[in-house]
Motif scaffolding. Structure first.
Motif, mmCIF file in Angstrom:
data_model
loop_
_atom_site.group_PDB
_atom_site.id
_atom_site.type_symbol
_atom_site.label_atom_id
_atom_site.label_comp_id
_atom_site.label_asym_id
_atom_site.label_seq_id
_atom_site.Cartn_x
_atom_site.Cartn_y
_atom_site.Cartn_z
ATOM 1 N N UNK A 32 0.437 -1.018 -0.355
ATOM 2 C CA UNK A 32 0.263 -0.235 0.326
ATOM 3 C C UNK A 32 0.678 1.175 0.046
ATOM 4 N N UNK A 33 1.861 1.224 0.809
ATOM 5 C CA UNK A 33 2.642 2.690 1.060
ATOM 6 C C UNK A 33 3.429 2.696 -0.007
ATOM 7 N N UNK A 34 4.039 1.136 -0.657
ATOM 8 C CA UNK A 34 4.363 1.485 -2.408
ATOM 9 C C UNK A 34 4.166 2.287 -3.640
ATOM 10 N N UNK A 35 2.482 2.159 -3.509
ATOM 11 C CA UNK A 35 1.974 2.606 -4.187
ATOM 12 C C UNK A 35 2.290 2.550 -5.573
ATOM 13 N N UNK A 36 2.359 1.251 -5.762
ATOM 14 C CA UNK A 36 3.176 1.563 -7.375
ATOM 15 C C UNK A 36 1.629 0.655 -8.498
ATOM 16 N N UNK A 57 -10.249 3.842 2.201
ATOM 17 C CA UNK A 57 -11.572 3.450 2.749
ATOM 18 C C UNK A 57 -11.294 1.972 2.246
ATOM 19 N N UNK A 58 -11.155 0.892 2.097
ATOM 20 C CA UNK A 58 -10.172 -0.154 1.355
ATOM 21 C C UNK A 58 -9.076 -1.041 1.774
ATOM 22 N N UNK A 59 -9.147 -2.153 1.852
ATOM 23 C CA UNK A 59 -7.832 -3.156 1.920
ATOM 24 C C UNK A 59 -6.758 -2.281 1.519
ATOM 25 N N UNK A 60 -5.816 -3.018 1.654
ATOM 26 C CA UNK A 60 -4.203 -3.038 0.796
ATOM 27 C C UNK A 60 -4.400 -2.484 -0.206
ATOM 28 N N UNK A 61 -4.940 -3.497 -1.027
ATOM 29 C CA UNK A 61 -4.725 -3.551 -2.775
ATOM 30 C C UNK A 61 -6.587 -3.774 -3.494
ATOM 31 N N UNK A 71 -7.800 4.543 -12.538
ATOM 32 C CA UNK A 71 -6.419 5.268 -12.254
ATOM 33 C C UNK A 71 -5.563 4.565 -13.297
ATOM 34 N N UNK A 72 -4.474 5.613 -13.537
ATOM 35 C CA UNK A 72 -2.930 5.075 -14.704
ATOM 36 C C UNK A 72 -1.916 4.490 -13.683
ATOM 37 N N UNK A 73 -1.650 2.941 -14.456
ATOM 38 C CA UNK A 73 -1.133 2.595 -14.025
ATOM 39 C C UNK A 73 0.486 2.920 -14.346
ATOM 40 N N UNK A 74 1.497 2.988 -13.233
ATOM 41 C CA UNK A 74 3.019 3.628 -13.790
ATOM 42 C C UNK A 74 3.612 2.517 -14.765
#
Length: 139
Positions: A32-36, A57-61, A71-74
């Motif tokens: 989650x923290x990496x947010x990739x 408001x969601x789980x980690x992934x 969302x846009x994939x990196x």
């Protein structure tokens, strides 16, 4: 050769795999923290999945088996289901697979490679899941 029996089985296995990462008390928060945000295309099954960090408001992934996402994939990765199965069993090195063109990668590949160490504990759990529920996929 270890092959998925159908696209449905592949989705089931990958959903369970992502859930293992999402729900793990160590891996989940780190991912989650990496947010990739990433997009994976599995050419032999004509499937695509997009995965991102969970929102407040969601789980980690969170992931969607669609390109209809907000969302846009990196990072974009294209591979066969066989390569994905090898990777999750710890038998396919992503950097080598990219160099040998078993995985085609685009976008911020460095960001994707940076989170691989976070997911290493997944390999043994994936292998246990495969052995218990999908022995035809064992390598």
């Amino acid at each position: 050769m270890a092959q998925f029996r159908s696209p449905k089985e592949f989705r089931e296995v990958i959903d369970r795999t992502f859930a293992l990462m999402r729900d793990d008390e160590d891996m989940g928060p780190k991912l989650r923290d990496a947010d990739t945000p990433q997009r994976f295309e599995f050419t032999d099954l004509d499937l695509v999945v997009n995965i991102r960090a969970g929102r407040a408001d969601e789980p980690n992934l969170a992931w969607e088996w669609s390109d209809d996402i907000d969302w846009e994939p990196r990072v974009q990765m294209t591979m066969s289901s066989e390569t994905a199965n090898k990777y999750f069993q710890g038998k396919e090195n992503v950097a080598i697979a990219i160099a040998r063109r078993r995985i085609k990668a685009g976008g911020d590949v460095k960001a994707a490679l940076a989170i691989i160490p976070v997911t290493k504990p997944l390999f043994s759990r994936y292998q246990e899941m495969i052995a218990a529920d999908y022995p035809h996929l064992e390598l």
